[in-house]
Design a protein around this motif. Structure first.
Motif, PDB file in Angstrom:
ATOM      1  N   ALA A  28       4.077  16.064  12.538  1.00  0.00           N
ATOM      2  CA  ALA A  28       3.563  14.448  13.314  1.00  0.00           C
ATOM      3  C   ALA A  28       3.725  13.534  12.128  1.00  0.00           C
ATOM      4  O   ALA A  28       2.909  13.674  11.194  1.00  0.00           O
ATOM      5  CB  ALA A  28       2.251  14.591  13.551  1.00  0.00           C
ATOM      6  N   ILE A  29       4.130  12.372  12.476  1.00  0.00           N
ATOM      7  CA  ILE A  29       4.355  11.195  11.526  1.00  0.00           C
ATOM      8  C   ILE A  29       3.597  10.077  11.888  1.00  0.00           C
ATOM      9  O   ILE A  29       3.784   9.861  13.321  1.00  0.00           O
ATOM     10  CB  ILE A  29       5.856  10.756  11.451  1.00  0.00           C
ATOM     11  N   THR A  30       2.518   9.631  11.182  1.00  0.00           N
ATOM     12  CA  THR A  30       1.902   8.350  11.837  1.00  0.00           C
ATOM     13  C   THR A  30       1.794   7.132  10.886  1.00  0.00           C
ATOM     14  O   THR A  30       1.603   7.484   9.421  1.00  0.00           O
ATOM     15  CB  THR A  30       0.385   8.981  12.117  1.00  0.00           C
ATOM     16  N   ALA A  31       2.008   5.982  11.324  1.00  0.00           N
ATOM     17  CA  ALA A  31       1.772   4.996  10.339  1.00  0.00           C
ATOM     18  C   ALA A  31       0.870   3.853  10.963  1.00  0.00           C
ATOM     19  O   ALA A  31       0.942   3.569  12.288  1.00  0.00           O
ATOM     20  CB  ALA A  31       3.300   4.334  10.533  1.00  0.00           C
ATOM     21  N   GLU A  32      -0.085   3.772  10.082  1.00  0.00           N
ATOM     22  CA  GLU A  32      -1.259   3.149  10.689  1.00  0.00           C
ATOM     23  C   GLU A  32      -1.743   2.160   9.516  1.00  0.00           C
ATOM     24  O   GLU A  32      -2.135   2.552   8.214  1.00  0.00           O
ATOM     25  CB  GLU A  32      -2.411   3.870  11.057  1.00  0.00           C
ATOM     26  N   GLN A  33      -1.622   0.722   9.807  1.00  0.00           N
ATOM     27  CA  GLN A  33      -1.843  -0.471   8.728  1.00  0.00           C
ATOM     28  C   GLN A  33      -1.192  -0.187   7.613  1.00  0.00           C
ATOM     29  O   GLN A  33       0.340  -0.149   7.739  1.00  0.00           O
ATOM     30  CB  GLN A  33      -3.425  -0.155   8.472  1.00  0.00           C
ATOM     31  N   SER A  34      -1.689   0.217   6.466  1.00  0.00           N
ATOM     32  CA  SER A  34      -0.573   0.322   5.321  1.00  0.00           C
ATOM     33  C   SER A  34      -0.532   1.947   4.783  1.00  0.00           C
ATOM     34  O   SER A  34      -0.033   2.192   3.635  1.00  0.00           O
ATOM     35  CB  SER A  34      -1.264  -0.413   4.312  1.00  0.00           C
ATOM     36  N   VAL A  35      -0.837   2.894   5.704  1.00  0.00           N
ATOM     37  CA  VAL A  35      -0.638   4.208   5.361  1.00  0.00           C
ATOM     38  C   VAL A  35       0.293   4.972   6.188  1.00  0.00           C
ATOM     39  O   VAL A  35       0.050   4.872   7.317  1.00  0.00           O
ATOM     40  CB  VAL A  35      -2.125   4.954   5.278  1.00  0.00           C
ATOM     41  N   LEU A  36       0.931   5.825   5.619  1.00  0.00           N
ATOM     42  CA  LEU A  36       1.988   6.689   6.253  1.00  0.00           C
ATOM     43  C   LEU A  36       1.521   8.212   6.390  1.00  0.00           C
ATOM     44  O   LEU A  36       1.442   8.477   4.918  1.00  0.00           O
ATOM     45  CB  LEU A  36       3.220   6.665   5.866  1.00  0.00           C
ATOM     46  N   LYS A  59      -0.807  17.867   4.964  1.00  0.00           N
ATOM     47  CA  LYS A  59      -0.997  16.338   5.394  1.00  0.00           C
ATOM     48  C   LYS A  59      -0.970  15.761   4.026  1.00  0.00           C
ATOM     49  O   LYS A  59      -1.545  15.637   2.958  1.00  0.00           O
ATOM     50  CB  LYS A  59      -2.624  16.239   5.674  1.00  0.00           C
ATOM     51  N   ARG A  60       0.367  14.822   3.887  1.00  0.00           N
ATOM     52  CA  ARG A  60       0.729  14.107   2.847  1.00  0.00           C
ATOM     53  C   ARG A  60       0.411  12.569   3.248  1.00  0.00           C
ATOM     54  O   ARG A  60       0.735  12.387   4.570  1.00  0.00           O
ATOM     55  CB  ARG A  60       2.040  14.288   2.537  1.00  0.00           C
ATOM     56  N   GLN A  61       0.079  11.750   2.543  1.00  0.00           N
ATOM     57  CA  GLN A  61      -0.195  10.177   2.752  1.00  0.00           C
ATOM     58  C   GLN A  61       0.287   9.518   1.895  1.00  0.00           C
ATOM     59  O   GLN A  61       0.434   9.722   0.619  1.00  0.00           O
ATOM     60  CB  GLN A  61      -1.663   9.901   2.762  1.00  0.00           C
ATOM     61  N   PHE A  62       1.217   8.325   2.250  1.00  0.00           N
ATOM     62  CA  PHE A  62       1.674   7.612   1.400  1.00  0.00           C
ATOM     63  C   PHE A  62       1.379   6.158   1.721  1.00  0.00           C
ATOM     64  O   PHE A  62       0.996   5.700   2.769  1.00  0.00           O
ATOM     65  CB  PHE A  62       3.248   7.526   1.707  1.00  0.00           C
ATOM     66  N   ASN A  63       0.676   5.398   0.539  1.00  0.00           N
ATOM     67  CA  ASN A  63       0.243   4.050   0.770  1.00  0.00           C
ATOM     68  C   ASN A  63       1.523   3.061   0.695  1.00  0.00           C
ATOM     69  O   ASN A  63       2.392   3.378  -0.236  1.00  0.00           O
ATOM     70  CB  ASN A  63      -0.532   3.525  -0.249  1.00  0.00           C
ATOM     71  N   LEU A  64       1.752   2.431   1.910  1.00  0.00           N
ATOM     72  CA  LEU A  64       2.712   1.112   1.782  1.00  0.00           C
ATOM     73  C   LEU A  64       2.392   0.007   1.584  1.00  0.00           C
ATOM     74  O   LEU A  64       1.169  -0.473   1.595  1.00  0.00           O
ATOM     75  CB  LEU A  64       3.223   1.344   3.129  1.00  0.00           C
ATOM     76  N   ALA A  65       3.214  -0.618   0.879  1.00  0.00           N
ATOM     77  CA  ALA A  65       3.181  -2.239   0.431  1.00  0.00           C
ATOM     78  C   ALA A  65       3.023  -3.035   1.661  1.00  0.00           C
ATOM     79  O   ALA A  65       3.292  -2.678   2.728  1.00  0.00           O
ATOM     80  CB  ALA A  65       4.105  -2.590  -0.375  1.00  0.00           C
ATOM     81  N   ASP A  66       2.508  -4.166   1.460  1.00  0.00           N
ATOM     82  CA  ASP A  66       2.565  -5.333   2.690  1.00  0.00           C
ATOM     83  C   ASP A  66       4.086  -5.249   3.178  1.00  0.00           C
ATOM     84  O   ASP A  66       5.029  -5.416   2.433  1.00  0.00           O
ATOM     85  CB  ASP A  66       2.262  -6.633   2.230  1.00  0.00           C
ATOM     86  N   TYR A  67       3.884  -5.301   4.380  1.00  0.00           N
ATOM     87  CA  TYR A  67       5.334  -5.435   5.232  1.00  0.00           C
ATOM     88  C   TYR A  67       6.631  -4.549   5.273  1.00  0.00           C
ATOM     89  O   TYR A  67       7.521  -4.548   5.775  1.00  0.00           O
ATOM     90  CB  TYR A  67       6.006  -6.980   4.844  1.00  0.00           C
ATOM     91  N   VAL A  68       5.946  -3.335   4.589  1.00  0.00           N
ATOM     92  CA  VAL A  68       6.916  -2.095   4.668  1.00  0.00           C
ATOM     93  C   VAL A  68       6.683  -1.235   5.991  1.00  0.00           C
ATOM     94  O   VAL A  68       5.639  -1.232   6.377  1.00  0.00           O
ATOM     95  CB  VAL A  68       6.721  -1.326   3.423  1.00  0.00           C
ATOM     96  N   GLN A  69       7.883  -1.211   6.898  1.00  0.00           N
ATOM     97  CA  GLN A  69       7.592  -0.429   8.067  1.00  0.00           C
ATOM     98  C   GLN A  69       8.454   0.611   8.215  1.00  0.00           C
ATOM     99  O   GLN A  69       9.572   0.737   7.567  1.00  0.00           O
ATOM    100  CB  GLN A  69       8.042  -1.360   9.100  1.00  0.00           C
ATOM    101  N   VAL A  70       8.067   1.782   8.916  1.00  0.00           N
ATOM    102  CA  VAL A  70       8.874   2.810   9.063  1.00  0.00           C
ATOM    103  C   VAL A  70       9.977   2.568  10.209  1.00  0.00           C
ATOM    104  O   VAL A  70       9.768   2.243  11.297  1.00  0.00           O
ATOM    105  CB  VAL A  70       7.972   4.121   9.640  1.00  0.00           C
ATOM    106  N   LYS A  71      11.341   2.821   9.854  1.00  0.00           N
ATOM    107  CA  LYS A  71      12.414   2.526  10.562  1.00  0.00           C
ATOM    108  C   LYS A  71      12.583   3.809  11.254  1.00  0.00           C
ATOM    109  O   LYS A  71      13.383   3.662  12.407  1.00  0.00           O
ATOM    110  CB  LYS A  71      13.515   2.130   9.817  1.00  0.00           C
TER     111      LYS A  71
END
Length: 153
Positions: free
Chosen positions: A64-72, A97-109
């Motif tokens: 399962a892949i979840t993008a919520e706010q700034s965390v993937l 369970k692996r989590q990645f912090n995303l910078a502002d405006y980075v979106q999963v395509k």
């Protein structure tokens, strides 16, 4: 020897840097956590990234892949199947369970599963309103220097 830092004095004099301090705290704790499954993070272009996770033994429907706010967040859990008698188990199938912090405006395509690798494509898309823009200066088009009438010496 691991050193920890106390950021309490900085909280008094900084405003709006909460996320930065949270990231530093998370980075300090990351050394103590397991890094399963192994992954690569690549820069494909100025605003394009690719995360590759080695998830051998997992099928796409067990991840399962979840993008919520700034965390993937990427989670994997093996479906319970028949019990097999393994003489040696070298391929791990434990939940992760692996989590990645995303910078502002980075979106999963998108995400793809290829040869035991889960590949997640990320793109930074800055909204037009947030991009730098040139501001024109209103006023006379001439010079702001006036010449003073005077006699030549």
């Amino acid at each position: 020897m691991r050193t920890t830092y106390d950021f309490a004095p900085l909280w008094r004099s900084t405003i709006g840097f909460d996320r930065l301090f949270d990231l530093v705290d998370a980075a300090q704790q990351a050394g103590t956590e397991e890094n399963y499954p192994p992954c690569n993070v690549e820069r494909l272009g100025e605003d394009r990234y690719l995360i590759s996770l080695a998830v051998a033994g997992f099928s796409p429907d067990e991840i399962a892949i979840t993008a919520e706010q700034s965390v993937l967040t990427v989670e994997g859990r093996k479906a319970e199947k028949q019990q097999r008698e393994l003489l040696y188990q070298g391929i791990s199938s434990r939940p992760f369970k692996r989590q990645f912090n995303l910078a502002d405006y980075v979106q999963v395509k998108g995400a793809a599963f290829d040869n035991g690798l889960l590949q997640i494509e990320l793109v930074r898309e800055v909204p037009e309103a947030m991009k730098p823009r040139r501001i024109s200066i209103a006023g006379s088009s001439g010079s702001n220097v006036r010449q003073i009438d005077g006699k030549a010496a």
